[in-house]
Design an enzyme around this catalytic site. Structure first.
Site, PDB file in Angstrom:
ATOM      1  N   GLU A 150       0.813  -1.219   0.000  1.00  0.00           N
ATOM      2  CA  GLU A 150       0.000   0.000   0.000  1.00  0.00           C
ATOM      3  C   GLU A 150       0.842   1.261   0.000  1.00  0.00           C
ATOM      4  OE1 GLU A 150      -0.815  -2.733   1.575  1.00  0.00           O
ATOM      5  OE2 GLU A 150      -2.817  -3.204   0.823  1.00  0.00           O
ATOM      6  N   HIS A 169     -11.378  -4.838   9.496  1.00  0.00           N
ATOM      7  CA  HIS A 169     -11.886  -4.738   8.121  1.00  0.00           C
ATOM      8  C   HIS A 169     -13.165  -3.928   8.014  1.00  0.00           C
ATOM      9  CE1 HIS A 169      -9.103  -7.965   7.245  1.00  0.00           C
ATOM     10  NE2 HIS A 169      -9.451  -7.983   6.002  1.00  0.00           N
TER      11      HIS A 169
HETATM   12  C1  LIG Z   1      -2.454  -4.492   4.067  1.00  0.00           C
HETATM   13  C2  LIG Z   1      -3.469  -5.369   3.437  1.00  0.00           C
HETATM   14  N1  LIG Z   1      -3.666  -5.275   2.112  1.00  0.00           N
HETATM   15  C3  LIG Z   1      -4.582  -6.064   1.505  1.00  0.00           C
HETATM   16  C4  LIG Z   1      -5.309  -6.960   2.230  1.00  0.00           C
HETATM   17  C5  LIG Z   1      -6.347  -7.850   1.551  1.00  0.00           C
HETATM   18  N2  LIG Z   1      -5.848  -9.240   1.507  1.00  0.00           N
HETATM   19  C6  LIG Z   1      -6.182 -10.107   2.476  1.00  0.00           C
HETATM   20  S1  LIG Z   1      -5.391 -11.562   2.288  1.00  0.00           S
HETATM   21  C7  LIG Z   1      -4.611 -11.047   0.895  1.00  0.00           C
HETATM   22  C8  LIG Z   1      -3.666 -11.982   0.213  1.00  0.00           C
HETATM   23  C9  LIG Z   1      -2.520 -12.333   1.101  1.00  0.00           C
HETATM   24  O1  LIG Z   1      -1.746 -13.340   0.545  1.00  0.00           O
HETATM   25  P1  LIG Z   1      -0.568 -14.044   1.338  1.00  0.00           P
HETATM   26  O2  LIG Z   1       0.170 -13.055   2.152  1.00  0.00           O
HETATM   27  O3  LIG Z   1       0.212 -14.815   0.351  1.00  0.00           O
HETATM   28  O4  LIG Z   1      -1.301 -15.024   2.359  1.00  0.00           O
HETATM   29  P2  LIG Z   1      -2.297 -16.222   2.017  1.00  0.00           P
HETATM   30  O5  LIG Z   1      -3.660 -15.622   1.934  1.00  0.00           O
HETATM   31  O6  LIG Z   1      -1.842 -16.845   0.751  1.00  0.00           O
HETATM   32  O7  LIG Z   1      -2.211 -17.149   3.185  1.00  0.00           O
HETATM   33  C10 LIG Z   1      -4.981  -9.746   0.583  1.00  0.00           C
HETATM   34  C11 LIG Z   1      -4.515  -8.992  -0.586  1.00  0.00           C
HETATM   35  C12 LIG Z   1      -5.090  -6.997   3.628  1.00  0.00           C
HETATM   36  N3  LIG Z   1      -5.790  -7.831   4.417  1.00  0.00           N
HETATM   37  N4  LIG Z   1      -4.158  -6.217   4.198  1.00  0.00           N
END
Ligand SMILES: Cc1ncc(C[n+]2csc(CCOP(=O)(O)OP(=O)(O)O)c2C)c(N)n1
Ligand SMILES: [Mg+2]
Lengths: 339, 325
Positions: free
Chosen positions: B60, B129
């Site tokens: 971000e 959220h």
């Molecule tokens: C700072 C932030 N940006 C965006 C999101 C939305 N979001 C939630 S999970 C996710 C993907 C995260 O992927 P990863 O870190 O690989 O973990 P995984 O879900 O694969 O376990 C996103 C973009 C968030 N929760 N926090």
């Protein structure tokens, strides 16, 4: 001139009990898998709200690490946190009740799926913000070092988090102050719909950790025995040296990112063939086959485990469904500490 | 006119502006290949290519910096945050950089960036959220803050935002994305900033809201009608600039005001409006100005608690009854 930021006596190696073994690890992995399946059913029934992120396929990352921890060690995780709570020993009923928003839930019904928490068992909670737990782990690790307790902080986060600035600040500080943290990168290849190679020009995660002076290793997270062995070694080393270790555990999530990431959505970023290929390496199945082969388990015992787990889940659901909703006046409770 | 969803109206605004001005581009998480988390940018990468619809890492600070710097260097970025709750780490880029560069450069550098994405509470998404944070930005000089309620406003205000030479905070409401309404297809259609709109005329009390709260204000107004209380409902549309004129002229007719907001009640835009009314319309008022807002707690998960924490129609009705008593 450099200065020691915190003066800490050298850690003494510690002998831990060897009660945890592969059959137990299998049982925990099976519990995690069956529990996630039951959560999904309850979500479809409308009994669970909010988001629901499952751990199917990644079980070994938790089952091969968390049970090795000792009292006083602390765990932080992402929103994909049901497995972590189960592994620290949070009763399934309290997890189910939390997801159903009941007063008896492990967060009193205030957290839901993404914010399971169990401080008395060393679980400082799931975090809804990508990368969020990693800077926090620096403070936790600092406190453990400060009090010279020879305890360890285990911090889980996803591959997507590796692109968060805060994570790199945290790794740098963990390396700089030499903090007793086991960083576990749950590299399931995707952050929502974004494959790792689409989000970074340097997909070698170990290099990123090493750039901050943190010892980094990779382990195949689909291989439960490798996870257990390497986690054991890493935890022993951290307890002895007090220094952080970064472990990238490669794995795959068998289901969508969350419930909204259905089969149709997933077509935007991965193929059915790819999913099937990874499923053929299902870590729960792999460990079962290994244990059947080695004679450590037989089909009868496995069936008994399945029955026990099914009963546990039924009881958890009954407990949750018969629990009351939080009382209205708890809305304003705990905004501030009581002190 | 065409009947379309709020989310489609936003997409239409971006597509039209991208056609109109080659300097306009989109960046954000999952905006391209995944077709947008809420499908707002669906199809745009196919249409405009990956240079103009840029998939970003979950970074971000980087996204806000990309938009801020590109805007300073002459482009017109639209940065999408997956939700405004995830933009908190980006606030330094937005507040310390985007919002201030025009002033710090004596107007020689502008920052025509749009920061947009879903905001708001609900759906049991709990503490991290589910929150509304518009007053944080409205508090900051140098940022325009926009929160559309109708699909037509979503389109018209977003086009104005993209054409504006100052940084714009554009907050959509996830609970409005599926709402349908008539939207002008004319590519020259825009909605100016700083012009509130009266969604329902009335004579006894002025109810002020914006974004999803407008729906609740209208429902409350309808219910109060049967009690013989005639409510005028004002949709602010933009918090900065704030259209005090429309508010003042309404209050000069009704002499009673309830100001609503979805975000925490403490230190919010409703308090600002109440203070300005106390300054500028003290003699017009026949009752204290009441505020309706969210409970001052992190959002709880449990359905029953969440319901109590989010301001609803009943809270508005109760406040109106109080000021008209
Ligand atoms: C700072 C932030 N940006 C965006 C999101 C939305 N979001 C939630 S999970 C996710 C993907 C995260 O992927 P990863 O870190 O690989 O973990 P995984 O879900 O694969 O376990 C996103 C973009 C968030 N929760 N926090
Ligand atoms: Mg991932």
């Amino acid at each position: 001139m450099t200065q020691q930021a915190v003066a800490v006596p050298p850690n003494e190696p510690e002998v831990r009990s060897r009660a945890f073994d592969l059959p137990r690890m299998y049982e925990l992995m099976l519990l995690i898998r069956r529990f996630e399946e039951s959560l999904y059913r309850k979500y479809r029934e409308g009994k669970i709200g909010g988001y629901l992120h499952r751990y199917d396929g990644q079980e070994a990352l938790v089952a091969g690490v968390v049970p090795l921890l000792e009292p006083g060690d602390l765990v932080l995780s992402t929103y994909r946190d049901h497995a972590h709570a189960l592994a620290v020993g949070t009763p399934p009923g309290e997890i189910m009740a939390e997801l159903m928003g009941r007063a008896t839930g492990c967060a009193g019904g205030k957290g839901g799926s993404m914010h399971l928490i169990d401080p008395s068992r060393g679980f400082l909670g799931g975090d809804g913000i990508v990368g969020g737990p990693v800077p926090v782990s620096v403070g936790v690790g600092f406190a453990l070092k400060y009090r010279a307790e020879q305890r360890i902080c285990v911090c889980y986060f996803g591959d997507g988090a590796m692109n968060q600035g805060g994570v790199h600040e945290a790794l740098n500080m963990a390396g700089l102050y030499s903090l007793p943290i086991l960083f576990i990168l749950e590299n399931n290849g995707y952050a929502m719909g974004t494959a790792v190679h689409r989000s970074t020009a340097q997909p070698d995660m170990l290099l990123k950790a090493r750039a901050h002076g943190v010892d980094a290793r990779r382990v195949d997270g689909m291989d439960p025995i490798a996870v257990l062995e390497q986690a054991e070694t890493a935890l022993e080393e951290i307890r002895r040296t007090g220094a952080p270790i970064f472990m990238e555990m490669t794995c795959y999530r068998f289901v969508g990112h969350g419930v909204a990431d259905n089969a149709q959505q997933q077509q935007f970023y991965r193929s059915t063939e790819e999913i099937e290929e990874w499923k053929s390496r299902d870590p729960v199945e792999a460990l079962k086959n290994h244990l059947l082969g080695s004679g450590d388990l037989d089909t009868e015992r496995i069936e008994a485990m399945e029955r026990t787990i099914a009963d546990q889940i039924t009881a958890a659901i009954e407990f949750a469904e018969s629990s009351p909703a939080p009382l209205p006046d708890t809305l304003y409770e705990h905004v501030f500490a009581k002190g | 006119m065409a009947l379309m969803r709020y989310s489609e109206a936003l997409r239409m605004a971006m597509a039209e502006e991208m056609e109109r001005d080659p300097d306009v581009f989109i960046c954000g998480e999952e905006v391209g290949q995944y077709q947008g988390t809420f499908r707002v940018t669906e199809g745009l990468m196919e249409r405009f290519g990956p240079m103009r619809v840029v998939d970003t890492p979950i970074s971000e600070i980087g996204i806000a910096g990309l938009a801020t710097g590109a805007a300073m260097a002459g482009l017109r970025p639209i940065a999408e945050f997956m939700t405004w709750s995830f933009a908190l780490s980006a606030m330094d880029q937005i507040i310390n950089h985007a919002a201030k560069i025009t002033y710090m450069s004596s107007g020689r550098i502008t920052c025509p960036a749009v920061f947009r994405g879903p905001a708001g509470t609900g759906n049991q998404l709990s503490a991290q959220h589910s929150q509304s944070l518009e007053s944080w930005y409205a508090h900051t000089p140098g940022l325009k803050v926009v929160l559309p309620y109708t699909p037509a406003d979503a389109k018209g205000l977003l086009k104005t935002a993209i054409r504006d030479d100052s940084p714009v905070i554009f907050m959509e409401h996830a609970g409005l994305y599926a709402n349908r309404g008539e939207v002008p297809e004319d590519p020259d259609f825009t909605v100016p900033f700083g012009e509130a709109v009266i969604r329902k005329p009335g004579t006894d009390v002025t109810i002020i809201g914006y974004s999803l709260m407008v729906r609740k204000c209208l429902t409350a107004a309808e219910a109060l009608e049967s009690e013989g209380i005639s409510c005028e409902v004002i949709d602010l549309r933009t918090l900065t600039p704030l259209d005090m004129e429309t508010i003042l002229s309404s209050v000069a007719r009704t002499h009673r005001v309830v100001v609503t907001q979805e975000e925490w009640r403490n230190v919010g835009i409703a308090a600002e409006i109440a203070a300005r009314l106390a300054d500028e319309a003290f003699d017009e008022l026949d009752a204290p100005i009441l505020r309706v807002g969210g409970a001052d707690v992190p959002m709880p998960y449990a359905r029953e608690l969440e319901r109590a924490a989010i301001p609803n129609e009943d809270h508005i009705i109760e406040a109106v009854r109080q000021v008209t008593r």
